[in-house]
Each structure stands twice: as C-alpha cells, then as structure tokens.
Design an enzyme around this catalytic site. Sequence first.
Site, mmCIF file in Angstrom:
data_model
loop_
_atom_site.group_PDB
_atom_site.id
_atom_site.type_symbol
_atom_site.label_atom_id
_atom_site.label_comp_id
_atom_site.label_asym_id
_atom_site.label_seq_id
_atom_site.Cartn_x
_atom_site.Cartn_y
_atom_site.Cartn_z
ATOM 1 N N LYS A 308 27.699 48.818 39.501
ATOM 2 C CA LYS A 308 28.254 47.482 39.739
ATOM 3 C C LYS A 308 27.440 46.809 40.848
ATOM 4 O O LYS A 308 27.318 47.342 41.954
ATOM 5 C CB LYS A 308 29.732 47.584 40.150
ATOM 6 C CG LYS A 308 30.333 46.272 40.672
ATOM 7 C CD LYS A 308 31.819 46.406 41.031
ATOM 8 C CE LYS A 308 32.356 45.151 41.730
ATOM 9 N NZ LYS A 308 33.766 45.257 42.123
ATOM 10 N N ASP A 313 31.575 39.388 46.686
ATOM 11 C CA ASP A 313 32.811 39.215 45.919
ATOM 12 C C ASP A 313 33.816 38.405 46.731
ATOM 13 O O ASP A 313 34.510 38.932 47.606
ATOM 14 C CB ASP A 313 33.397 40.598 45.575
ATOM 15 C CG ASP A 313 34.658 40.493 44.721
ATOM 16 O OD1 ASP A 313 34.959 39.369 44.247
ATOM 17 O OD2 ASP A 313 35.324 41.529 44.522
ATOM 18 N N LYS A 320 39.997 35.907 47.527
ATOM 19 C CA LYS A 320 40.454 36.955 48.441
ATOM 20 C C LYS A 320 40.881 36.325 49.764
ATOM 21 O O LYS A 320 40.364 35.256 50.127
ATOM 22 C CB LYS A 320 39.288 37.910 48.745
ATOM 23 C CG LYS A 320 38.975 38.904 47.654
ATOM 24 C CD LYS A 320 37.879 39.855 48.076
ATOM 25 C CE LYS A 320 37.505 40.810 46.969
ATOM 26 N NZ LYS A 320 38.591 41.703 46.550
ATOM 27 N N ASP A 331 29.829 45.028 47.813
ATOM 28 C CA ASP A 331 30.337 45.186 46.445
ATOM 29 C C ASP A 331 29.211 45.459 45.432
ATOM 30 O O ASP A 331 29.456 45.533 44.233
ATOM 31 C CB ASP A 331 31.143 43.940 46.048
ATOM 32 C CG ASP A 331 32.283 44.268 45.101
ATOM 33 O OD1 ASP A 331 32.664 45.452 45.024
ATOM 34 O OD2 ASP A 331 32.784 43.347 44.419
ATOM 35 N N ASP A 390 39.393 38.192 40.434
ATOM 36 C CA ASP A 390 38.950 39.174 41.436
ATOM 37 C C ASP A 390 38.727 40.562 40.806
ATOM 38 O O ASP A 390 38.158 41.442 41.441
ATOM 39 C CB ASP A 390 39.981 39.250 42.572
ATOM 40 C CG ASP A 390 39.417 39.907 43.818
ATOM 41 O OD1 ASP A 390 38.176 40.110 43.865
ATOM 42 O OD2 ASP A 390 40.203 40.210 44.740
ATOM 43 N N GLU A 392 36.552 41.435 38.805
ATOM 44 C CA GLU A 392 35.304 41.010 38.154
ATOM 45 C C GLU A 392 34.363 42.176 37.874
ATOM 46 O O GLU A 392 33.524 42.094 36.993
ATOM 47 C CB GLU A 392 34.608 39.948 39.011
ATOM 48 C CG GLU A 392 33.737 40.486 40.145
ATOM 49 C CD GLU A 392 34.482 41.323 41.180
ATOM 50 O OE1 GLU A 392 35.712 41.141 41.343
ATOM 51 O OE2 GLU A 392 33.842 42.181 41.828
ATOM 52 N N ARG A 394 34.854 45.100 36.586
ATOM 53 C CA ARG A 394 35.031 45.666 35.239
ATOM 54 C C ARG A 394 34.436 44.727 34.190
ATOM 55 O O ARG A 394 34.000 45.168 33.143
ATOM 56 C CB ARG A 394 36.522 45.960 34.999
ATOM 57 C CG ARG A 394 37.421 44.785 35.146
ATOM 58 C CD ARG A 394 38.880 45.184 35.351
ATOM 59 N NE ARG A 394 39.149 45.668 36.715
ATOM 60 C CZ ARG A 394 40.316 46.107 37.137
ATOM 61 N NH1 ARG A 394 41.357 46.141 36.319
ATOM 62 N NH2 ARG A 394 40.469 46.529 38.382
HETATM 63 N N1 BES Z 1 35.391 44.576 45.008
HETATM 64 C C1 BES Z 1 36.789 44.708 44.870
HETATM 65 C C2 BES Z 1 37.309 46.094 45.214
HETATM 66 C C3 BES Z 1 37.127 46.560 46.626
HETATM 67 C C4 BES Z 1 38.200 46.501 47.499
HETATM 68 C C5 BES Z 1 35.960 47.095 47.052
HETATM 69 C C6 BES Z 1 38.074 46.981 48.779
HETATM 70 C C7 BES Z 1 35.821 47.570 48.349
HETATM 71 C C8 BES Z 1 36.873 47.526 49.207
HETATM 72 C C9 BES Z 1 37.204 44.406 43.422
HETATM 73 O O1 BES Z 1 36.415 43.521 42.735
HETATM 74 C C10 BES Z 1 38.583 43.846 43.478
HETATM 75 O O2 BES Z 1 38.744 42.834 44.060
HETATM 76 N N2 BES Z 1 39.529 44.526 42.864
HETATM 77 C C11 BES Z 1 40.874 44.101 42.851
HETATM 78 C C12 BES Z 1 41.431 44.413 41.490
HETATM 79 C C13 BES Z 1 42.774 43.803 41.254
HETATM 80 C C14 BES Z 1 42.669 42.304 41.182
HETATM 81 C C15 BES Z 1 43.334 44.365 39.965
HETATM 82 C C16 BES Z 1 41.633 44.865 43.932
HETATM 83 O O3 BES Z 1 41.368 46.046 44.139
HETATM 84 O O4 BES Z 1 42.454 44.262 44.612
HETATM 85 ZN ZN ZN Z 2 34.412 43.442 43.364
HETATM 86 ZN ZN ZN Z 3 36.942 41.482 43.082
#
Ligand code: BES
Ligand code: ZN
Ligand code: ZN
Length: 540
Positions: A308, A313, A320, A331, A390, A392, A394
């Site tokens: 990824k 992000d 966020k 990210d 968010d 994204e 996947r």
């Molecule tokens: N890049 C984030 C995940 C992340 C969180 C990486 C903390 C490093 C530290 C990812 O893209 C994300 O935002 N995931 C969301 C998914 C949710 C919307 C289902 C999350 O984990 O909140």
């Molecule tokens: Zn992310």
């Molecule tokens: Zn994200």
Amino acid sequence: MPANKQTTTRNPKFRLIAVSHKYKLSILHYSTRTLYKAVMIKINQKIDQSLKHKTECLILPCLEIKKPTGLLKEIDDNLQGAISAAFGNKRFSGKPNQTLLLNSTGKASNILLLGMGNVKEVTAEKIRQAAATAVKVLEKSKFKSVAVDLSAFESLGNGGLYGELAGAVAEGAGLALYHFDNYKSKDEDDPPVRMEKLTLLTTSKTQQTTVEKSIARAEKIVNAVHIARDLISHPGNTVTPTYLAEHAKKMARKNKITCKVLGKKEMKKLGMGSLLGVAQGSDEPPALIVLEYKGAAKKMAPTVIVGKGITFDTGGISLKPGGSMDEMKMDMSGAATTLATLELVASLKLKANVVGIVAAAENMPSGSAIKPGDILKSMSGKTIEVLNTDAEGRLVLADALTYAQRYKPKEVIDLATLTGAVLHALGHQAAAVLGNNPAMIQKLKDAGEATGERVWELPLWEEHEKAMKSDIADLKNIASPGVGAGTTMGAAFLKPFAGDQPWTHIDIAGTAWGFDRPYTNKGASGFGVRLLLSYLEKNC
Ligand code: BES
Ligand code: ZN
Ligand code: ZN
C-alpha cells in the site's frame, strides 16, 4: 529550490564512515543552511585479543551468571575487582539488555558489560536487542569508536550460531544507530555525536571469514531497512507517488531488477477504477509500480509482494481528525517495505523470483474527490460501494492484487498500514496476518519469531466476508456499524481480489511506526523488510 528536491539521498554505496559530510542547500528560496546528512556506522572485524585491543570502549557480552569467570575474571583482576563488586551488589548480573559502564586503565579506556541473559535462551534476536542497547547507551555518552568482544559466543554451540550471532551484533547495532536528520539545520556549536566505528573482535582466521561474511550480510540488511525508514520518514510533500516511482526506477537500474510504472492512462485502459477513484481527489498523479526480480528459473512462479503506497492519507471526504494527521505520511510504509525488500533480495542474489507491486496514490478531499456512496468499478470487474473514503488502502490494493494475478503467482503477500484497529488488537508489538493458507501463515510467524518482527494471526471467516457485501454493489469498503473486527474486515474486503493461490495480508499499521524494540527509534521502523527476507530465504 524546495528542500524536498535536495535532502532525500541516502546513498546506499555510501556505507559507512560517518560524520560531517555537510552540504548546503537553500530552503524555500530564501535561506542557505547546512543540513545533516544521514550516514551509517562503519562495522569491521579484527583478529585481536580483547585485552590488547585499543579502543574508546570495549563491549563485553556476558551471560547471566553469578560471578565473573574466564575473560571476565581476567578483566576483573585488571580492574581491581570492579566487576565482581558489580555482581556482588547486584548492579549487574547479565540479564538481557542490562548494561554497566566501567572506567578502565587498560588498552580499552572503558568497558561496557552487556547482558545476554540465560545461556539456554540466547538467540539472534536477543543479541540484536542487546547490541542495539549497548550502542545506544554508548552513543548517548558520546563514544565514537567502540569494539565488541565476540569470544562469549564461542561456547554457545556450533559454528553456524557463532556467525549468526556475530551478524546479529552488526545488524542490531546498525539498525539502532539510525537517525533521520535530513531536515534539521546543523548546530555548529553543539553537533550531535554519532558513533562512527564498531569493530567486532575475533580470535582466529576461520572466525574472521565467518564474521566478515556476517557483517557484509548485516550491512545489506541494515541498508535496506534504512532505505525503507527514509522513505517513510520523509514528509508527504517529498514522497509523492511520482517520487516513489522515480525511486523504484533508480533502484531497479542499480540492481538486476526490471521496473515499469503505470500512470493514469494505462490504469484507465486496464479498468483500475478502484485505485483511480482514490487518486482522483489529489493533484498528485497515482502510480502503479511493478518490479520484477528473477533469481530462479524463468518457469518458476514468483512470490508477489504488494504494498500500500498512500503517500498521504487525509481520509478524503471522510476527513480524519487533525490531531496527529501528520503521521499519515507513513501510510506508504507497505510500499517502502516492498521496494526495500526487492532491493535487498537482489543485493543478496536470492535464488527466487520475486515481483513487487506498489499501488501509490494520495488520498485528498477536493471537488474531484470520491464521496461516500460513490460506486467504483475495479479492474476485476467487481463493483465497490465506497461508504467511507478513509478506507482507501483496500481500494488501491484491490486493483494491485488483481494486477498481481497476471503473474500466475506461487503466492501473494500484501503489506499495508490498513487499519487503526490493529493497534487496538496488538499495539506496537506485532503486525496482524490474515489469509487463505494456514501453512503460509505459520511460515510467516516463524520468520517473525526469528527476526523479532512478530506477526499474529487474526481470523478471517466466511461470516466476515459476508459482512462486506453491499446492497447495491458487489462489495462495500466498510462493514455496517457495530460489526467490529476492523482489521479482519479490511482483509475480508481484499480476499475476493487476492486469487486462489496462497495469500497473506499483513496489517502493519501498528508496527510501521513506533515498533517497540531496542533497535528501532520513535518513528519509522522499516518493519517487514527483515521478516520478508527471512520468509523468502526459507521458502525458495
Ligand atoms: N491509513 C489508515 C490506517 C492507519 C491508522 C494507519 C493508524 C496507521 C495508523 C487507513 O486508511 C484508515 O484510515 N483506516 C480506517 C478504516 C475505517 C474507515 C474502516 C481506520 O482504521 O479507521
Ligand atoms: Zn490509509
Ligand atoms: Zn484511510
């Protein structure tokens, strides 16, 4: 010229000898400053007796024992019983990572006792951690050139282990002394002291050859991890998808790797609507970076590693919160690990075919960004309802995983900072692994134990996959509220794109940043490079 064009190099050939290669650059058109350039410690070996070796500090690895014997006893006698006194009053007993710094009037001006723990429990990982602890303590105390006595390893078993432990000293020390100073102005009055040289002391010709090989290997590993750490540490206005692509091309040219980069146009042609959907809110064009390393017969199906590469992000329209959003420059850690692993595999000339695929894009909110409710058509033909912009990672991985199928892979491993939920499950101690093949997962767990880059399996059941079905499209990118199991849901979304061959998803959101080991620092860890190397070496 913006700083980002100037401060990015850690020349991998610039192994060693540290310090003050200062260079000038202008920042934001206005000022001229001298910045620090990251450099690596020089590690060498020498046949010498510890007591006769002149050094600022001699590191003496000690097993957990009651009182000094052998070389330790000899040194103790020279130090008028200072070591036995430390054992006597329990200031030192050889417990893992314990240190005690003593003054000495011998050839070594100082001696650092370093605990290795119980004789039956000494492993390469314990030694990596101990060596890391030692050099950090010494660097803080402003030592520049130190030596390690390796004789304690001689009694620990066969020749193989000796070489492995010597390598672990070099690796642990090299990893621990990583500094990311590229954007700091140089403090001419009080420059930070960097350790410049570590000498591993051996006592015979055969050991010398073994140790030389171990150091050479460790240097390559440390270099690769540092490349990953650098890529992750640079801010989002330096490391963009284009930057990653340029880095990959340069790296491929230097190694025996082929590299192609697909841009927006090629992606459109392939129908990569999922990856393009994420990228459409940003002014930075996306890139799908494809690297091929051929170390085995052509007909051998490759291992494909997919990373990824979200270079920043923001969350997109599902923005966020502001607090620590800056960390989302990390990210793209899966991408960094993928690129560094390919480079390492090539530099070690692994007898395996390995393909690296990086899905690089920036996730931004804008007038052109995807919105919650939008439906994207992926390269696989499956449609995806985007309920949260968010989630994204996947989305970009879906198309990269479909692209991976072109290689008819032996196996696929994807690495991604995919979910915050993995931090709730495992903290900064281990990455989560989920997949469709228990044997593959077990092998990754073994590699994790051997390297200290631990992984822990979470379940991925049919019921989880069902939770990712959409009412109006084939899939949705988040489960309904209350379903929970965030990390599993991410993997459940990816599974339909991953193919039928063995596949493992590694969620490194908790370990890519702040991985908690003596040989890591506060920020980027480069987690996954050593894990994947160990896995690939055992399975090719
Ligand atoms: N890049 C984030 C995940 C992340 C969180 C990486 C903390 C490093 C530290 C990812 O893209 C994300 O935002 N995931 C969301 C998914 C949710 C919307 C289902 C999350 O984990 O909140
Ligand atoms: Zn992310
Ligand atoms: Zn994200």
